[in-house]
Design a protein around this motif. Structure first.
Motif, PDB file in Angstrom:
ATOM      1  N   ILE A   1       2.982   8.831 -17.409  1.00  0.00           N
ATOM      2  CA  ILE A   1       4.083   8.120 -17.751  1.00  0.00           C
ATOM      3  C   ILE A   1       5.209   7.095 -17.049  1.00  0.00           C
ATOM      4  CG2 ILE A   1       5.783   7.387 -19.511  1.00  0.00           C
ATOM      5  CD1 ILE A   1       4.344   9.636 -21.504  1.00  0.00           C
ATOM      6  N   LEU A   2       5.458   8.262 -16.443  1.00  0.00           N
ATOM      7  CA  LEU A   2       6.921   8.220 -15.370  1.00  0.00           C
ATOM      8  C   LEU A   2       6.314   7.258 -14.466  1.00  0.00           C
ATOM      9  CD1 LEU A   2       8.482  11.838 -14.041  1.00  0.00           C
ATOM     10  CD2 LEU A   2       9.457   9.316 -16.092  1.00  0.00           C
ATOM     11  N   VAL A   3       5.043   7.482 -13.411  1.00  0.00           N
ATOM     12  CA  VAL A   3       4.445   6.646 -12.752  1.00  0.00           C
ATOM     13  C   VAL A   3       3.918   5.316 -13.154  1.00  0.00           C
ATOM     14  CG1 VAL A   3       2.507   6.746 -10.666  1.00  0.00           C
ATOM     15  CG2 VAL A   3       3.533   8.746 -11.258  1.00  0.00           C
TER      16      VAL A   3
ATOM     17  N   LEU B   1       0.757  -0.987   0.420  1.00  0.00           N
ATOM     18  CA  LEU B   1      -0.357   0.016   0.228  1.00  0.00           C
ATOM     19  C   LEU B   1       1.200   0.986   0.197  1.00  0.00           C
ATOM     20  CD1 LEU B   1      -3.180  -0.689   2.806  1.00  0.00           C
ATOM     21  CD2 LEU B   1      -2.880  -0.976  -0.298  1.00  0.00           C
ATOM     22  N   LEU B   2       2.151   1.426   0.754  1.00  0.00           N
ATOM     23  CA  LEU B   2       2.670   2.504   0.764  1.00  0.00           C
ATOM     24  C   LEU B   2       3.136   2.895  -0.568  1.00  0.00           C
ATOM     25  CD1 LEU B   2       4.738   2.102   4.327  1.00  0.00           C
ATOM     26  CD2 LEU B   2       2.399   3.700   3.708  1.00  0.00           C
ATOM     27  N   PRO B   3       3.913   2.684  -1.332  1.00  0.00           N
ATOM     28  CA  PRO B   3       4.560   3.215  -2.433  1.00  0.00           C
ATOM     29  C   PRO B   3       2.953   4.042  -3.584  1.00  0.00           C
ATOM     30  CG  PRO B   3       5.536   0.432  -2.520  1.00  0.00           C
ATOM     31  CD  PRO B   3       4.031   0.822  -1.364  1.00  0.00           C
ATOM     32  N   ILE B   4       2.317   3.115  -3.599  1.00  0.00           N
ATOM     33  CA  ILE B   4       0.764   3.971  -3.855  1.00  0.00           C
ATOM     34  C   ILE B   4       0.188   4.867  -3.077  1.00  0.00           C
ATOM     35  CG2 ILE B   4      -1.587   3.068  -5.035  1.00  0.00           C
ATOM     36  CD1 ILE B   4      -1.246   0.435  -4.215  1.00  0.00           C
ATOM     37  N   LEU B   5       0.258   4.277  -1.910  1.00  0.00           N
ATOM     38  CA  LEU B   5      -0.112   6.007  -1.529  1.00  0.00           C
ATOM     39  C   LEU B   5       0.802   7.447  -1.342  1.00  0.00           C
ATOM     40  CD1 LEU B   5      -1.995   7.027   0.679  1.00  0.00           C
ATOM     41  CD2 LEU B   5      -0.610   6.072   2.450  1.00  0.00           C
ATOM     42  N   LEU B   6       2.757   7.097  -1.385  1.00  0.00           N
ATOM     43  CA  LEU B   6       2.854   8.035  -1.746  1.00  0.00           C
ATOM     44  C   LEU B   6       2.815   8.472  -2.990  1.00  0.00           C
ATOM     45  CD1 LEU B   6       6.558   8.503  -1.964  1.00  0.00           C
ATOM     46  CD2 LEU B   6       7.383   6.876  -2.972  1.00  0.00           C
ATOM     47  N   ILE B   7       2.490   7.619  -3.979  1.00  0.00           N
ATOM     48  CA  ILE B   7       1.504   8.478  -5.600  1.00  0.00           C
ATOM     49  C   ILE B   7       0.918   9.601  -5.410  1.00  0.00           C
ATOM     50  CG2 ILE B   7       1.123   7.965  -7.995  1.00  0.00           C
ATOM     51  CD1 ILE B   7       4.831   7.612  -7.896  1.00  0.00           C
TER      52      ILE B   7
ATOM     53  N   ILE C   1      15.078  -0.379 -15.139  1.00  0.00           N
ATOM     54  CA  ILE C   1      13.517   0.936 -16.031  1.00  0.00           C
ATOM     55  C   ILE C   1      13.134   1.043 -14.541  1.00  0.00           C
ATOM     56  CG2 ILE C   1      11.811   0.137 -16.901  1.00  0.00           C
ATOM     57  CD1 ILE C   1      12.551  -1.627 -18.234  1.00  0.00           C
ATOM     58  N   GLU C   2      13.421   0.322 -13.814  1.00  0.00           N
ATOM     59  CA  GLU C   2      12.350   0.651 -12.239  1.00  0.00           C
ATOM     60  C   GLU C   2      13.445   2.282 -11.896  1.00  0.00           C
ATOM     61  OE1 GLU C   2      12.668  -0.161  -7.230  1.00  0.00           O
ATOM     62  OE2 GLU C   2      11.361  -1.809  -8.806  1.00  0.00           O
ATOM     63  N   LEU C   3      14.318   2.130 -11.429  1.00  0.00           N
ATOM     64  CA  LEU C   3      15.481   3.273 -11.291  1.00  0.00           C
ATOM     65  C   LEU C   3      15.397   4.426 -12.176  1.00  0.00           C
ATOM     66  CD1 LEU C   3      17.933   0.944  -9.657  1.00  0.00           C
ATOM     67  CD2 LEU C   3      16.450   2.347  -8.599  1.00  0.00           C
ATOM     68  N   ILE C   4      15.702   4.261 -13.439  1.00  0.00           N
ATOM     69  CA  ILE C   4      15.774   5.267 -14.602  1.00  0.00           C
ATOM     70  C   ILE C   4      14.403   6.114 -14.543  1.00  0.00           C
ATOM     71  CG2 ILE C   4      15.108   5.968 -16.601  1.00  0.00           C
ATOM     72  CD1 ILE C   4      17.100   3.093 -17.080  1.00  0.00           C
ATOM     73  N   SER C   5      13.729   5.275 -14.361  1.00  0.00           N
ATOM     74  CA  SER C   5      11.993   6.040 -13.997  1.00  0.00           C
ATOM     75  C   SER C   5      11.487   6.434 -12.180  1.00  0.00           C
ATOM     76  CB  SER C   5      10.875   4.954 -14.312  1.00  0.00           C
ATOM     77  OG  SER C   5      10.639   4.329 -13.726  1.00  0.00           O
ATOM     78  N   LEU C   6      12.348   6.545 -11.882  1.00  0.00           N
ATOM     79  CA  LEU C   6      12.474   6.762 -10.550  1.00  0.00           C
ATOM     80  C   LEU C   6      13.183   8.031 -10.723  1.00  0.00           C
ATOM     81  CD1 LEU C   6      12.138   7.163  -7.043  1.00  0.00           C
ATOM     82  CD2 LEU C   6      13.855   5.602  -6.934  1.00  0.00           C
ATOM     83  N   ALA C   7      14.475   8.243 -11.671  1.00  0.00           N
ATOM     84  CA  ALA C   7      14.830   9.464 -11.636  1.00  0.00           C
ATOM     85  C   ALA C   7      14.351  10.049 -12.240  1.00  0.00           C
ATOM     86  CB  ALA C   7      16.242   9.154 -12.338  1.00  0.00           C
ATOM     87  N   GLY C   8      13.683  10.410 -13.110  1.00  0.00           N
ATOM     88  CA  GLY C   8      12.342  10.769 -13.732  1.00  0.00           C
ATOM     89  C   GLY C   8      11.958  11.820 -12.825  1.00  0.00           C
ATOM     90  N   MET C   9      10.684  10.074 -12.227  1.00  0.00           N
ATOM     91  CA  MET C   9      10.095  11.529 -11.050  1.00  0.00           C
ATOM     92  C   MET C   9       9.934  12.185  -9.960  1.00  0.00           C
ATOM     93  SD  MET C   9       8.372   7.169  -9.966  1.00  0.00           S
ATOM     94  CE  MET C   9       6.654   7.523  -8.703  1.00  0.00           C
ATOM     95  N   LEU C  10      11.672  12.240  -9.531  1.00  0.00           N
ATOM     96  CA  LEU C  10      12.054  13.206  -8.729  1.00  0.00           C
ATOM     97  C   LEU C  10      12.778  13.892  -9.420  1.00  0.00           C
ATOM     98  CD1 LEU C  10      14.413  10.361  -6.543  1.00  0.00           C
ATOM     99  CD2 LEU C  10      12.885  11.400  -5.770  1.00  0.00           C
ATOM    100  N   ALA C  11      13.041  13.699 -10.367  1.00  0.00           N
ATOM    101  CA  ALA C  11      13.459  15.480 -10.838  1.00  0.00           C
ATOM    102  C   ALA C  11      12.022  16.202 -11.119  1.00  0.00           C
ATOM    103  CB  ALA C  11      14.079  15.215 -12.555  1.00  0.00           C
ATOM    104  N   PHE C  12      10.811  15.107 -11.743  1.00  0.00           N
ATOM    105  CA  PHE C  12       9.633  16.169 -11.491  1.00  0.00           C
ATOM    106  C   PHE C  12       9.597  16.847 -10.770  1.00  0.00           C
ATOM    107  CE2 PHE C  12       5.639  15.994 -12.691  1.00  0.00           C
ATOM    108  CZ  PHE C  12       5.338  16.672 -13.163  1.00  0.00           C
TER     109      PHE C  12
END
Length: 340
Positions: A171-173, A17-23, A223-234
């Motif tokens: 898309i990032l999410v 649940l926590l990763p979803i709640l994070l979003i 892929i997860e880490l690359i998309s996470l980098a995009g999310m943190l940049a956003f």
């Protein structure tokens, strides 16, 4: 039997649940709307997810019962009379229909919520039962557990705050949550590998050899880490990056002081291990978002307090380990000074 035990909530409450709640937190924060104002709808989203997760846990136990008995694996449904086993899943479905009605005022959201239920029903229930169909089971689980719910957080919160859905963020999410979901189900399949082999259950992991399994892990985690980098940049919050640095140091402490093995997917046998990024997603980043929001809108401190009450376990473990690492560091400094 207690309801908490029957639902196996200890196995998914924080982990799923926590990763979803994070979003939900980040999406709300990004809209610029007071997080406290939107909190009733975040609570609505959260409860709807709990209902879905309960349904998943129940039907998994019911449909796995015969195989679990054959493998000598514990199954909580053994303690429930056969005539009553479908009562709780039935109640979950009814509750899901009620939530679906409220989602129906926004078409993308009701579609995503419904797809989550469909994905897990196809995953567990015969005659389809994608769980025993190799890669199809992995895709269904990752979609139902992380992808569709995470996208739902973005669409529904955007709808309720009167904001258009940011396609880049969506898309990032989507990429990040799907990769995270893949890692979660692959870990579960590696964890159950011996039992699955014993009863002849075909999963993706039973089909993979050691080399191909490593490549799948590298690709998915990459892929997860690359998309996470995009999310943190956003997200563009400096505290999120500082917490990531703290997390790296924390993992080094787990390795050096507790001798825990860091893993992306496959758990080692009979050794302590740490699933990489888990505490960042489940503890550090959610707290970072809530504390950052509280500096702008102090009433968010109420949400922060509720969050800590609902999800205390991993917060406590991280604080406990950090304190022990600090004590161990002081002890080593004392030894060096004493040696001089």
């Amino acid at each position: 039997m207690k309801l908490h035990s029957a639902l196996r909530a200890d196995e998914w409450w924080e982990y799923k649940l926590l990763p979803i709640l994070l979003i939900a937190y980040i999406t709300s924060y990004q809209t610029g709307v007071d997080l406290f104002t939107i909190s009733p709808w975040i609570l609505f989203l959260f409860v709807s997810l709990v209902v879905g997760a309960s349904y998943v846990s129940l039907i998994n136990d019911i449909t796995d019962l015969e195989q679990d008995v054959a493998a000598g694996k514990k199954n909580r449904m053994l303690n429930i009379a056969p005539s009553k086993r479908w009562l709780l899943p039935g109640a979950s479905v009814l509750a899901g229909i009620v939530f679906g009605y409220f989602y129906s005022f926004h078409l993308p959201s009701v579609i995503l919520y419904t797809l989550s239920w469909i994905a897990f029903s196809l995953y567990s229930l015969p005659p389809v039962r994608l769980k025993k169909r190799g890669i199809w089971g992995v895709l269904a689980d990752a979609s139902g557990s992380q992808l569709f719910p995470s996208l739902l957080m973005v669409t529904f919160i955007s709808f309720k705050t009167g904001q258009p859905v940011n396609i880049t963020w969506l898309i990032l999410v989507g990429v990040w949550s799907f990769a995270l979901g893949l890692r979660g189900i692959l870990w579960h399949q590696y964890h159950d590998l011996k039992n699955d082999q014993q009863v002849g259950l075909r999963t993706l992991v039973t089909d993979l050899n050691s080399a191909s399994g490593k490549w799948v892990t590298i690709i998915v985690f990459g892929i997860e880490l690359i998309s996470l980098a995009g999310m943190l940049a956003f997200f563009n919050n400096p505290w999120a990056f500082l917490c990531l640095g703290f997390y790296v140091v924390y993992v080094m402490g787990l390795i050096r002081i507790l001798q825990a093995i860091p893993i992306a997917v496959k758990p080692p046998e009979n050794k302590a291990y740490h699933i990489l990024m888990s505490d960042y997603y489940q503890v550090l980043l959610p707290l970072t978002v809530l504390i950052s929001a509280a500096f702008v809108h102090p009433l968010v401190l109420i949400i922060l307090a509720v969050h800590i009450i609902l999800f205390p376990r991993n917060i406590y473990i991280l604080l406990f380990n950090t304190l022990n690492f600090f004590k161990a560091g002081l002890s080593k400094i004392g030894l060096v000074i004493g040696g001089r």
